[in-house]
Write a protein that holds these residues in place. Sequence first.
Motif, PDB file in Angstrom:
ATOM      1  N   TYR A 271      31.905  45.290  44.269  1.00  0.00           N
ATOM      2  CA  TYR A 271      32.331  46.193  45.335  1.00  0.00           C
ATOM      3  C   TYR A 271      31.181  46.462  46.303  1.00  0.00           C
ATOM      4  O   TYR A 271      30.045  46.690  45.884  1.00  0.00           O
ATOM      5  CB  TYR A 271      32.820  47.522  44.745  1.00  0.00           C
ATOM      6  N   ASP A 272      31.495  46.453  47.580  1.00  0.00           N
ATOM      7  CA  ASP A 272      30.533  46.786  48.621  1.00  0.00           C
ATOM      8  C   ASP A 272      30.947  48.127  49.222  1.00  0.00           C
ATOM      9  O   ASP A 272      31.764  48.188  50.140  1.00  0.00           O
ATOM     10  CB  ASP A 272      30.513  45.699  49.688  1.00  0.00           C
ATOM     11  N   GLY A 283      37.619  45.907  52.944  1.00  0.00           N
ATOM     12  CA  GLY A 283      36.507  44.980  52.798  1.00  0.00           C
ATOM     13  C   GLY A 283      35.554  45.341  51.678  1.00  0.00           C
ATOM     14  O   GLY A 283      34.662  44.542  51.352  1.00  0.00           O
ATOM     15  N   MET A 284      35.725  46.514  51.062  1.00  0.00           N
ATOM     16  CA  MET A 284      34.848  46.869  49.942  1.00  0.00           C
ATOM     17  C   MET A 284      35.057  45.931  48.754  1.00  0.00           C
ATOM     18  O   MET A 284      34.156  45.723  47.953  1.00  0.00           O
ATOM     19  CB  MET A 284      35.084  48.310  49.506  1.00  0.00           C
ATOM     20  N   PHE A 285      36.251  45.351  48.627  1.00  0.00           N
ATOM     21  CA  PHE A 285      36.517  44.410  47.540  1.00  0.00           C
ATOM     22  C   PHE A 285      35.833  43.085  47.852  1.00  0.00           C
ATOM     23  O   PHE A 285      36.158  42.418  48.839  1.00  0.00           O
ATOM     24  CB  PHE A 285      38.019  44.200  47.347  1.00  0.00           C
ATOM     25  N   LEU A 286      34.850  42.728  47.050  1.00  0.00           N
ATOM     26  CA  LEU A 286      34.048  41.512  47.215  1.00  0.00           C
ATOM     27  C   LEU A 286      33.313  41.466  48.551  1.00  0.00           C
ATOM     28  O   LEU A 286      32.832  40.408  48.970  1.00  0.00           O
ATOM     29  CB  LEU A 286      34.908  40.256  47.074  1.00  0.00           C
ATOM     30  N   GLY A 287      33.241  42.599  49.236  1.00  0.00           N
ATOM     31  CA  GLY A 287      32.539  42.627  50.514  1.00  0.00           C
ATOM     32  C   GLY A 287      33.291  41.950  51.640  1.00  0.00           C
ATOM     33  O   GLY A 287      32.720  41.674  52.692  1.00  0.00           O
ATOM     34  N   GLY A 288      34.584  41.656  51.424  1.00  0.00           N
ATOM     35  CA  GLY A 288      35.357  40.949  52.445  1.00  0.00           C
ATOM     36  C   GLY A 288      35.520  39.488  52.076  1.00  0.00           C
ATOM     37  O   GLY A 288      35.471  39.110  50.906  1.00  0.00           O
ATOM     38  N   ASN A 289      35.706  38.639  53.078  1.00  0.00           N
ATOM     39  CA  ASN A 289      35.976  37.220  52.842  1.00  0.00           C
ATOM     40  C   ASN A 289      34.743  36.368  53.098  1.00  0.00           C
ATOM     41  O   ASN A 289      34.057  36.545  54.109  1.00  0.00           O
ATOM     42  CB  ASN A 289      37.120  36.746  53.741  1.00  0.00           C
ATOM     43  N   VAL A 317      40.445  40.065  41.558  1.00  0.00           N
ATOM     44  CA  VAL A 317      39.358  39.378  40.839  1.00  0.00           C
ATOM     45  C   VAL A 317      38.697  40.250  39.771  1.00  0.00           C
ATOM     46  O   VAL A 317      38.405  39.760  38.669  1.00  0.00           O
ATOM     47  CB  VAL A 317      38.316  38.839  41.841  1.00  0.00           C
ATOM     48  N   PRO A 318      38.435  41.549  40.017  1.00  0.00           N
ATOM     49  CA  PRO A 318      37.791  42.353  38.966  1.00  0.00           C
ATOM     50  C   PRO A 318      38.544  42.374  37.642  1.00  0.00           C
ATOM     51  O   PRO A 318      37.928  42.520  36.581  1.00  0.00           O
ATOM     52  CB  PRO A 318      37.732  43.757  39.589  1.00  0.00           C
ATOM     53  N   PHE A 319      39.871  42.206  37.680  1.00  0.00           N
ATOM     54  CA  PHE A 319      40.645  42.186  36.434  1.00  0.00           C
ATOM     55  C   PHE A 319      40.384  40.918  35.616  1.00  0.00           C
ATOM     56  O   PHE A 319      40.656  40.879  34.408  1.00  0.00           O
ATOM     57  CB  PHE A 319      42.150  42.283  36.737  1.00  0.00           C
ATOM     58  N   LEU A 320      39.851  39.872  36.249  1.00  0.00           N
ATOM     59  CA  LEU A 320      39.689  38.583  35.587  1.00  0.00           C
ATOM     60  C   LEU A 320      38.323  38.388  34.938  1.00  0.00           C
ATOM     61  O   LEU A 320      38.149  37.472  34.124  1.00  0.00           O
ATOM     62  CB  LEU A 320      39.926  37.446  36.594  1.00  0.00           C
ATOM     63  N   THR A 321      37.351  39.212  35.283  1.00  0.00           N
ATOM     64  CA  THR A 321      35.982  38.963  34.804  1.00  0.00           C
ATOM     65  C   THR A 321      35.827  39.007  33.282  1.00  0.00           C
ATOM     66  O   THR A 321      34.944  38.315  32.763  1.00  0.00           O
ATOM     67  CB  THR A 321      35.000  39.955  35.455  1.00  0.00           C
ATOM     68  N   PRO A 322      36.636  39.746  32.504  1.00  0.00           N
ATOM     69  CA  PRO A 322      36.444  39.716  31.050  1.00  0.00           C
ATOM     70  C   PRO A 322      36.832  38.386  30.402  1.00  0.00           C
ATOM     71  O   PRO A 322      36.504  38.157  29.231  1.00  0.00           O
ATOM     72  CB  PRO A 322      37.364  40.839  30.539  1.00  0.00           C
TER      73      PRO A 322
END
Length: 376
Positions: A271-272, A283-289, A317-322
């Motif tokens: 998160y940005d 844009g906070m999610f992954l800082g945008g594209n 994407v954050p749900f997939l990191t585990p």
Amino acid sequence: MAKMFLGILLVVCALNLVWPDREFSESENRMLEQRPELSLSGVESGRYMEQYETYQADQIAGRDLWVQLKTHADLLMGKRESGGVFKGKDGYLLEDIKTPDEEQMENNLSAIRKFQESYPDIPMYMMLVPNAANVLSDKLPAFAVTRDQDADFQRIREALDEKLAWVDASQAMEDHKSENIYYHTDHHWTTLGAYYAYQELEETMGLDTGKAPELTPYAVSNSFNGTLSSTSGYETGYEEPIYVYLPEEEEAAPEVVVNYVDEQKKTATLYDTSKLKEKDQYGMFLGGNSGLINIRTTADSTERLLLFKDSYANCLVPFLTPYFREILIVDPRYYYGDITEIMRDNKISSVLFLYNGNTFVEDNSISGVLNNDETE
């Protein structure tokens, strides 16, 4: 009245002479046309006059005020659509369903099929997310007619010929349509909507849910006003929350290193939060594209995922990191590299295509990126 009109016209013309040009409109969330360069070829082709007309419209003194006045005037006359955005019920703004570019979509689907055939031992998945106007059709204004996106999705699914496993995000959205799964003023789904689709994805991919920590939603903003409001001029004062889902026990979540390859920047968070101070807070999610993002995790896994996506994927994407030791994210709109190298050098174990319907049917970049894959 004539004298007053001429007076206003003269004042506006005088202001335009001294009014500074802007590069970006915060209220419309877009770049503004800049003064074109005068050239003989541009004049002969008519391109210069077209660009100059757009420049004048974009840079007119008090543009934000004029846009708001036009929007309010249209509303008084009963108009409930502006810039391809419907002013719906309960404060919802709904982007119209896009008509597919048939030739380009077939090029994309053909490229996806060939890509899968090049790597027959690697499982691949397709998730198309329906847009709000399709799921929340009851929120559309009276007499509004939109395209049948479900029929388009069925055609795409049949064209893929079962070469990719279909993740039924449409059913997940339909099952939870009474909940806040889409933003009111933005074209994206909310993190809650992404969470329900992620549950469908984990089932289709057979992910080991025992590896995932218990998550709790937290509001990181209560002042989000999205791109559909900027595009249409509707609901400019509407503010809504943005949520992130974090583990109840911080130590239960895998650590991450997020590498923005093209920007040559690394961070330890997905998160940005600096984006929360800007107009487009999503844009906070992954800082945008970005063209290519490489996420390495400490997850108890050796699996590596390649994700082709648009911005809908950013909050999923954050749900997939585990579940993955590494996630490589390619946004074909901004990526110009060689997919063959990614597949070869990163030991990819599964591939996911994740798009919202409107982006996918108009995209002109997927086939170009996949056709760079020279694997026979």
